[in-house]
Design an enzyme around this catalytic site. Sequence first.
Site, PDB file in Angstrom:
ATOM      1  N   HIS A  71      11.192  -9.800  -1.928  1.00  0.00           N
ATOM      2  CA  HIS A  71      11.929  -9.798  -3.195  1.00  0.00           C
ATOM      3  C   HIS A  71      13.264 -10.527  -3.054  1.00  0.00           C
ATOM      4  CE1 HIS A  71       9.625  -5.945  -4.600  1.00  0.00           C
ATOM      5  NE2 HIS A  71       8.881  -7.023  -4.624  1.00  0.00           N
TER       6      HIS A  71
ATOM      7  N   ASN B 115      11.239  -3.784  -8.285  1.00  0.00           N
ATOM      8  CA  ASN B 115      10.465  -5.019  -8.159  1.00  0.00           C
ATOM      9  C   ASN B 115      10.946  -6.025  -9.214  1.00  0.00           C
ATOM     10  OD1 ASN B 115       9.113  -2.374  -8.198  1.00  0.00           O
ATOM     11  ND2 ASN B 115       7.673  -3.391  -6.846  1.00  0.00           N
TER      12      ASN B 115
HETATM   13  O1  KBG Z   1       4.164  -2.317  -2.209  1.00  0.00           O
HETATM   14  C1  KBG Z   1       4.588  -3.616  -2.452  1.00  0.00           C
HETATM   15  C2  KBG Z   1       5.485  -3.650  -3.642  1.00  0.00           C
HETATM   16  O2  KBG Z   1       4.886  -3.217  -4.830  1.00  0.00           O
HETATM   17  C3  KBG Z   1       6.158  -4.915  -3.833  1.00  0.00           C
HETATM   18  O3  KBG Z   1       6.601  -5.255  -4.913  1.00  0.00           O
HETATM   19  C4  KBG Z   1       6.431  -5.721  -2.628  1.00  0.00           C
HETATM   20  O4  KBG Z   1       6.307  -7.056  -2.901  1.00  0.00           O
HETATM   21  O5  KBG Z   1       5.680  -5.471  -1.492  1.00  0.00           O
HETATM   22  C5  KBG Z   1       5.302  -4.164  -1.233  1.00  0.00           C
HETATM   23  C6  KBG Z   1       4.474  -4.131   0.017  1.00  0.00           C
HETATM   24  O6  KBG Z   1       5.241  -4.408   1.134  1.00  0.00           O
END
Ligand code: KBG
Length: 467
Positions: free
Chosen positions: A385, A428
Amino acid sequence: MMVDAGPQLSRRPGEHLKNHLAYQHSHERFGALIRGHLHPLSPPARVAGLSDQLISLDAGVATYAVGGMATHWTGVTPRHHPTVERSQAIPATEWDTLYGHAEALLNTRTDLTENAISHQVVLDALTAEYAELADPYGVQPLPMAAQRRTDNPRLVRWTGMDTILGPLADGDTDAFLLREQHQCTRLVPATDGSRIEYAEIVDHITCRTVKVEASTYVVACGAVLTPQLLYASGIRPPSLGRYLTEQPVAFCQVLLRDDAVPIPLDDLDPNVWIPVSPGRPWHCQIHRDLPYDDMVTDPDVDTRLVVDLRWFGLVDPRPENRVCFSDTTADVWGMPEAGFEFSLSEDDRARQHRMMADLRRAAASLGRYLPGSEPRFILPTLPLHIAGTVRMGSDPDTSVVDPHSRVWGVENLYLGGNGLIPTGTASNPTLTSVAMALRAANGILASRKQPSTERRAHERPGILVPR
Ligand code: KBG
C-alpha cells in the site's frame, strides 16, 4: 488508448485470476500462482532501513500484467476516515459522492460472506469484545469488491480491471484500444515543459518503438512505477517520490474455539472489519488470505477454524521518506532503478505498539493462537500500500499533482493510483484512489468541451506513429 507493459493474462483484459475455479478454494494454490507475479522493485542490498523491526520496504514489488495488482488483489474496499485519513485537498462535500461512484464501479458490497458460520462467529465475538465502539466505527462486515455468483453460490466473482472497463472489456468498439506488452518508457515534454508532446512506447512483441500522440496523457502504473516514468521523462518536481507512506502490518492467526461451530465443509471465509477511528489509527481485518512465506501448514489443523487477523498501521507522511531513482543503473525494463529511504518516527513507532496490543486483545476474544502464527510484525512488509510518492495537494512545493490529479505545470498530464494519496492512512487504499481518479476523469471530460467527432485528428486519444 491504453498501454500496459505486461501481458494480458485472461480473455477479458485484467480479470481477477481467482475467478478461475482452480484457485477459488485454496489460498495456498492462489498464493503460489501470484508469488510469480510480484516483481521486486529494488535489489535488497540497496534498500535502507532493513534493520527496523516494525516495517521494511524490501518487499516493494510491482505486477507487470494488464490489470496490474487488480489481477490478484484481496478486494478489501473500505472508505477512509474523514478526519483521521482522508485528504482535505478534495472538498469534504464531494467525498461521499465520489466514494458512492467508486463503490458502484468496483462492485463493493458487505454481503459477500454474510451467511458463512465463521463470519457470524467472529462478528459476534468481536462485537461483544468491542462494545465501547460507537456506530459507524464498531465491528462490522468488511466491504469487499466481490460477489457470490447467482448461478453457483459456491463461487465468487472477484472484481478486476475488466469490471471497471465494463463493455469496453469485450473489445467490440473502436473507441477503446488496449495494447498489451507495450511499455511507455518516456513522455516527451514540449521545449518549455508546459505539455506532453508524445509518449514513447516500446512494443515488446515486435521490438519496435512507436510514438503515441494524444491530447491527454494519464499515467497510472503504481506508486513506484508512476514516479519512475516521470523521472525518466525529466519531469522531476521537488516532491517526486517523497512523503512516501506504507503501513506496518501486525498479524497473527487464531484457531476459533471448536464449540463455536460446526462449520460446513464448503463454507466461505469470514470478512470482518473494525474501521479506523480517532484514538484507533489502525485498520483491522479478520479474514483468510494468502499465506506468508514463513507460515507452515499443519495437516492436523482443521483450516475451517483458522482466521487471520491483519492490523494495518498509519505512518505520517514525511519528505525524507522516499523512493529515489538511479541515474546510472537501469532495472530489467530499462528504467531508472528504484531504491527506498524509509524509517519510522517516534510517533509512528508508538502507534504501532498500541496497534499490536489491540491485535492481542481481539485475538484473545476469538480463541487461541495457531502455533507458529503468534502476533508479529510482517517483515518484509506486505500490504503493498505504498502511497504519497506523487501526492495530491494545493501547493506545488509539497505535492506533485493538483486536486484534479494534474501534474503541476504540465497542462495535459494526469496521474492516478495510490501514489496520489497525500495523507497517512491505515485502511486499504484502492477505493480512495478510484474515487480520486473519478474526480480527475470528470475534470478531463469537462475540459474537453467539443464532441469527439469534431476534434482535430491529433486530438484523438492515442495515434500510433511508427518512429
Ligand atoms: O490481506 C491483504 C489486504 O487485504 C491488502 O489490502 C493487502 O494488499 O495485502 C494483504 C495481504 O498481505
